[in-house]
Design an enzyme around this catalytic site. Structure first.
Site, PDB file in Angstrom:
ATOM      1  N   TYR A  13       4.841  81.454  36.946  1.00  0.00           N
ATOM      2  CA  TYR A  13       5.247  82.858  37.015  1.00  0.00           C
ATOM      3  C   TYR A  13       6.651  83.016  37.604  1.00  0.00           C
ATOM      4  CZ  TYR A  13       0.635  84.503  35.690  1.00  0.00           C
ATOM      5  OH  TYR A  13      -0.500  84.783  34.988  1.00  0.00           O
ATOM      6  N   ASP A  35       7.224  70.770  33.542  1.00  0.00           N
ATOM      7  CA  ASP A  35       5.938  70.983  34.208  1.00  0.00           C
ATOM      8  C   ASP A  35       5.050  69.776  33.930  1.00  0.00           C
ATOM      9  OD1 ASP A  35       4.579  73.921  35.222  1.00  0.00           O
ATOM     10  OD2 ASP A  35       3.212  72.243  34.871  1.00  0.00           O
ATOM     11  N   ARG A  40       0.703  74.044  29.345  1.00  0.00           N
ATOM     12  CA  ARG A  40       1.629  75.121  29.697  1.00  0.00           C
ATOM     13  C   ARG A  40       2.947  75.002  28.925  1.00  0.00           C
ATOM     14  NH1 ARG A  40       1.718  77.738  35.774  1.00  0.00           N
ATOM     15  NH2 ARG A  40       0.848  79.622  34.925  1.00  0.00           N
ATOM     16  N   ASN A  91       3.736  75.631  42.785  1.00  0.00           N
ATOM     17  CA  ASN A  91       2.833  76.521  43.510  1.00  0.00           C
ATOM     18  C   ASN A  91       2.637  76.063  44.961  1.00  0.00           C
ATOM     19  OD1 ASN A  91       1.910  74.525  41.751  1.00  0.00           O
ATOM     20  ND2 ASN A  91      -0.216  75.149  41.950  1.00  0.00           N
ATOM     21  N   LYS A 221      12.219  85.685  53.243  1.00  0.00           N
ATOM     22  CA  LYS A 221      11.270  85.849  52.137  1.00  0.00           C
ATOM     23  C   LYS A 221       9.882  86.214  52.688  1.00  0.00           C
ATOM     24  CE  LYS A 221       9.065  85.589  48.332  1.00  0.00           C
ATOM     25  NZ  LYS A 221       9.201  86.352  47.130  1.00  0.00           N
ATOM     26  N   ARG A 261      14.646 107.557  56.198  1.00  0.00           N
ATOM     27  CA  ARG A 261      14.534 106.291  56.935  1.00  0.00           C
ATOM     28  C   ARG A 261      13.307 105.510  56.487  1.00  0.00           C
ATOM     29  NH1 ARG A 261      14.374 108.897  62.695  1.00  0.00           N
ATOM     30  NH2 ARG A 261      12.989 110.186  61.432  1.00  0.00           N
ATOM     31  N   CYS A 277       1.178  86.556  46.238  1.00  0.00           N
ATOM     32  CA  CYS A 277       2.156  86.428  47.329  1.00  0.00           C
ATOM     33  C   CYS A 277       1.766  87.085  48.645  1.00  0.00           C
ATOM     34  CB  CYS A 277       3.489  86.997  46.880  1.00  0.00           C
ATOM     35  SG  CYS A 277       4.246  85.992  45.616  1.00  0.00           S
TER      36      CYS A 277
HETATM   37  C1  UDX Z   1       5.446  90.884  45.465  1.00  0.00           C
HETATM   38  C2  UDX Z   1       6.798  91.413  45.950  1.00  0.00           C
HETATM   39  O1  UDX Z   1       6.938  92.791  45.556  1.00  0.00           O
HETATM   40  C3  UDX Z   1       7.929  90.563  45.368  1.00  0.00           C
HETATM   41  O2  UDX Z   1       9.175  90.984  45.901  1.00  0.00           O
HETATM   42  C4  UDX Z   1       7.692  89.101  45.706  1.00  0.00           C
HETATM   43  O3  UDX Z   1       8.689  88.272  45.118  1.00  0.00           O
HETATM   44  C5  UDX Z   1       6.321  88.650  45.248  1.00  0.00           C
HETATM   45  O4  UDX Z   1       5.301  89.509  45.793  1.00  0.00           O
HETATM   46  P1  UDX Z   1       3.994  91.104  43.240  1.00  0.00           P
HETATM   47  O5  UDX Z   1       2.901  90.509  44.056  1.00  0.00           O
HETATM   48  O6  UDX Z   1       4.301  90.493  41.918  1.00  0.00           O
HETATM   49  O7  UDX Z   1       5.383  91.074  44.060  1.00  0.00           O
HETATM   50  O8  UDX Z   1       3.696  92.649  42.968  1.00  0.00           O
HETATM   51  P2  UDX Z   1       3.856  94.008  43.828  1.00  0.00           P
HETATM   52  O9  UDX Z   1       4.398  95.033  42.925  1.00  0.00           O
HETATM   53  O10 UDX Z   1       4.553  93.797  45.097  1.00  0.00           O
HETATM   54  O11 UDX Z   1       2.332  94.410  44.116  1.00  0.00           O
HETATM   55  C6  UDX Z   1       1.477  93.640  44.936  1.00  0.00           C
HETATM   56  C7  UDX Z   1       0.151  94.353  45.109  1.00  0.00           C
HETATM   57  O12 UDX Z   1       0.283  95.531  45.899  1.00  0.00           O
HETATM   58  C8  UDX Z   1      -0.487  94.805  43.792  1.00  0.00           C
HETATM   59  O13 UDX Z   1      -1.879  94.590  43.830  1.00  0.00           O
HETATM   60  C9  UDX Z   1      -0.160  96.283  43.746  1.00  0.00           C
HETATM   61  O14 UDX Z   1      -1.060  97.007  42.953  1.00  0.00           O
HETATM   62  C10 UDX Z   1      -0.311  96.642  45.224  1.00  0.00           C
HETATM   63  N1  UDX Z   1       0.427  97.865  45.607  1.00  0.00           N
HETATM   64  C11 UDX Z   1       1.785  97.928  45.461  1.00  0.00           C
HETATM   65  C12 UDX Z   1      -0.269  98.928  46.173  1.00  0.00           C
HETATM   66  O15 UDX Z   1      -1.499  98.872  46.332  1.00  0.00           O
HETATM   67  N2  UDX Z   1       0.429 100.047  46.558  1.00  0.00           N
HETATM   68  C13 UDX Z   1       1.789 100.139  46.436  1.00  0.00           C
HETATM   69  O16 UDX Z   1       2.350 101.183  46.818  1.00  0.00           O
HETATM   70  C14 UDX Z   1       2.489  99.051  45.859  1.00  0.00           C
HETATM   71  P1  ADP Z   2       4.196  80.420  40.843  1.00  0.00           P
HETATM   72  O1  ADP Z   2       3.522  81.771  40.785  1.00  0.00           O
HETATM   73  O2  ADP Z   2       4.667  80.073  42.239  1.00  0.00           O
HETATM   74  O3  ADP Z   2       5.257  80.240  39.798  1.00  0.00           O
HETATM   75  P2  ADP Z   2       2.345  78.885  39.213  1.00  0.00           P
HETATM   76  O4  ADP Z   2       1.031  78.290  39.592  1.00  0.00           O
HETATM   77  O5  ADP Z   2       2.382  79.983  38.200  1.00  0.00           O
HETATM   78  O6  ADP Z   2       3.041  79.326  40.576  1.00  0.00           O
HETATM   79  O7  ADP Z   2       3.305  77.738  38.659  1.00  0.00           O
HETATM   80  C1  ADP Z   2       3.579  76.541  39.320  1.00  0.00           C
HETATM   81  C2  ADP Z   2       3.700  75.447  38.253  1.00  0.00           C
HETATM   82  O8  ADP Z   2       4.189  74.263  38.895  1.00  0.00           O
HETATM   83  C3  ADP Z   2       2.386  75.049  37.591  1.00  0.00           C
HETATM   84  O9  ADP Z   2       2.499  75.214  36.184  1.00  0.00           O
HETATM   85  C4  ADP Z   2       2.191  73.558  37.965  1.00  0.00           C
HETATM   86  O10 ADP Z   2       1.638  72.785  36.904  1.00  0.00           O
HETATM   87  C5  ADP Z   2       3.634  73.123  38.236  1.00  0.00           C
HETATM   88  N1  ADP Z   2       3.759  71.952  39.102  1.00  0.00           N
HETATM   89  C6  ADP Z   2       3.160  71.721  40.297  1.00  0.00           C
HETATM   90  N2  ADP Z   2       3.572  70.539  40.810  1.00  0.00           N
HETATM   91  C7  ADP Z   2       4.455  70.000  39.932  1.00  0.00           C
HETATM   92  C8  ADP Z   2       5.234  68.794  39.891  1.00  0.00           C
HETATM   93  N3  ADP Z   2       5.195  67.905  40.889  1.00  0.00           N
HETATM   94  N4  ADP Z   2       6.011  68.571  38.811  1.00  0.00           N
HETATM   95  C9  ADP Z   2       6.073  69.479  37.802  1.00  0.00           C
HETATM   96  N5  ADP Z   2       5.381  70.637  37.780  1.00  0.00           N
HETATM   97  C10 ADP Z   2       4.573  70.901  38.829  1.00  0.00           C
END
Ligand code: UDX
Ligand code: ADP
Length: 479
Positions: A13, A35, A40, A91, A221, A261, A277
């Site tokens: 992702y 990968d 994939r 990951n 982060k 703010r 995340c």
């Molecule tokens: C998040 C961060 O936004 C992004 O910057 C970081 O790189 C990865 O984590 P993501 O998890 O992809 O991104 O989606 P996000 O839009 O942040 O939503 C996370 C969760 O919070 C979802 O389940 C969303 O539905 C929920 N959410 C978000 C709420 O419940 N209320 C809100 O107001 C906003």
């Molecule tokens: P993210 O959301 O952080 O991108 P994902 O699980 O979607 O995490 O993707 C991580 C990818 O990294 C997976 O497709 C996995 O197969 C790959 N991966 C993990 N370890 C290695 C490695 N040592 N070499 C190459 N690819 C790897």
């Protein structure tokens, strides 16, 4: 050094969309995403562009660049050897066993990728951690690389966390709020940071590119995600007070968010946040605080997760109590399984936990999601921490291809993901097809509740107590 060849380890992702946009915006740079998973990579290379992840506009950008300067491959070693710069985008899930279980991130994929680079690389490389990692992870990567250094070959490790959100990844990558690059405060470190900044400068104004020391970048982060998750937990905490007092959380969020703010974003009360995340990164921060002997700071951040767990539980309890305190053998439709709209990702989705609670009570679940494939739904629900008996999942869960079919003959439906299509369903037809009294639970506050009530539904939502009058003579049983 002018970066001409980029390798990205991990085609998930983060790695997939990020490197696709780099290739799109930097036609003179060759980008190879590698990968371990042949499946994939085959999907990224598929002739019909049946990509492994669903993300709006991603297909169009891949179509533009694939085969031109964007390549997907399992030949990890060649890609490492040829690259000037290597992104590590693997990951980092929360550990499920051993030291730090349930809190610390599992760094084995990062370590494996680093060891592979160390073994294969025989020219200078800039190695960039893209995956979210604990503070000082760059140091571990540097040590692994240095310990295996070949003569005449040196490595510079940078931190360059990705802030894209799923569902809006391409938009976020094309127009980010900022790009953060952390590196060593040495002339070599500075040069490597500038080299990476030059890549981004192909489409991002220089003033949006922030250079910091490595640890600030890594911590920023975690801090960014912790602040965002905290806002959602804060508004969800308010939603509990609203439900008890008659205040409406949407009105509270609007009133609070107009303070410049505070700002209006990320104040949408829901049945709890999901995604790969937020929970992982807050727990990562909690673990870091515990390791640094800062228990009060750890407890402070842990409360963000506790609040999210409570929100999921409260919503499940609301469903059960509304349905006369029992859902055993009742049929409930679940609309939406992805953790948010416009993604097929289900990691840590609140739908999973809602299904878990309802399955524990013996409810039959009809699940519909426009993007998540049935196999993915079943494997999430059969995970041992969700349901210890896979046969129970087979018995209680049915997956549907249409929301109308999923809701037909049920006692209730629950909106778990805010997919746009759920707003415009024909709710009169749906009402007619359901058992009566017909219950609707809006976990995302996307429906017109007055209209639903007019149709005849008993409607419940998050952060607002519904008026109990006018329910066609039905009086709810108080627990
Ligand atoms: C998040 C961060 O936004 C992004 O910057 C970081 O790189 C990865 O984590 P993501 O998890 O992809 O991104 O989606 P996000 O839009 O942040 O939503 C996370 C969760 O919070 C979802 O389940 C969303 O539905 C929920 N959410 C978000 C709420 O419940 N209320 C809100 O107001 C906003
Ligand atoms: P993210 O959301 O952080 O991108 P994902 O699980 O979607 O995490 O993707 C991580 C990818 O990294 C997976 O497709 C996995 O197969 C790959 N991966 C993990 N370890 C290695 C490695 N040592 N070499 C190459 N690819 C790897």
């Amino acid at each position: 050094m002018v970066i001409k060849k980029v390798c990205c380890i991990g085609a998930g992702y983060v790695g997939g969309p990020t490197c696709t946009v780099i290739a799109y915006k930097c036609p003179e740079v060759t980008v190879t995403v590698v990968d371990l998973s042949q499946e994939r990579i085959d999907q990224w290379n598929s002739e019909d562009f049946n990509l492994p992840i669903y993300e709006p506009s991603l297909v169009e950008v891949v179509k533009e660049c694939r085969g031109r300067n964007l390549f997907f491959s399992t030949d990890i070693d060649t890609a490492i050897q040829e690259a000037d710069l290597i992104f590590i985008s693997v990951n980092t899930p929360t550990k499920t066993f051993g030291l730090g279980k349930g809190r610390a991130p599992d760094l084995k994929y990062i370590e494996n990728a680093s060891r592979r680079i160390a073994k294969i690389a025989d020219t200078d490389k800039i190695v960039v951690e893209k995956s979210t990692v604990p503070v000082r992870a760059a140091e571990s990567i540097q040590r692994i690389l240095q310990a295996n250094n070949k003569p005449g070959c040196s490595f510079e490790v940078l931190s360059n966390p990705e802030f894209l959100a799923e569902g809006t990844a391409i938009r976020d990558l094309l127009n980010p709020d900022r790009v953060l690059i952390g590196g060593d405060e040495t002339p070599r470190g500075r040069r490597a940071m500038e080299d990476l900044a030059c890549v981004y400068e192909n489409w991002i104004p220089r003033k949006k590119i922030i250079l910091t020391n490595t640890w600030s970048s890594e911590l920023s982060k975690l801090a960014g995600n912790a602040f965002l998750a905290q806002r959602i937990s804060s508004i969800n905490a308010m939603s509990a007070i609203c439900e008890a007092t008659g205040a409406d959380v949407a009105e509270v969020a609007h009133a609070v968010g107009t303070d410049s703010r505070i700002g209006p974003k990320f104040l949408q009360a829901s049945l709890g946040f999901g995604g790969s995340c937020f929970q992982k990164d807050v727990l990562n921060l909690v673990y870091l605080c515990e390791a640094l002997n800062l228990p009060e700071v750890a407890a402070y951040w842990h409360q963000v997760i506790a609040m999210n767990d409570l929100q999921r539980r409260r919503f499940a309890n609301k469903i059960i109590s509304s349905l006369f305190n029992t859902v055993t053998d009742k049929k409930i439709a679940i609309l939406g399984f992805a953790f948010k709209k416009d993604t097929g990702d289900t990691r840590e989705s609140s739908s999973i936990y809602l299904c878990k609670f309802l399955m524990e009570e013996g409810a039959h679940l009809n699940i519909y999601d426009p993007q998540v494939v049935p196999q993915q739904i079943l494997s999430e629900l059969k995970y041992p921490s969700i349901c210890d008996d896979p046969k129970k999942v087979d018995r209680l869960v049915t997956i549907f291809k249409s929301p109308y079919e999923a809701i037909k003959d049920t006692h209730a439906f629950v909106i778990c993901t805010e997919w746009d299509e759920f707003v415009t369903l024909d709710y009169q037809t749906i009402y007619n097809s359901m058992l009566k009294p017909a219950f609707a639970f809006d976990g995302r506050r996307v429906l017109d509740h007055d209209n639903m009530q007019q149709i005849g539904f008993h409607i419940e939502t998050v952060g607002k107590r519904r008026n109990m009058k006018g329910l066609n003579g039905y009086t709810p049983v108080t627990p």
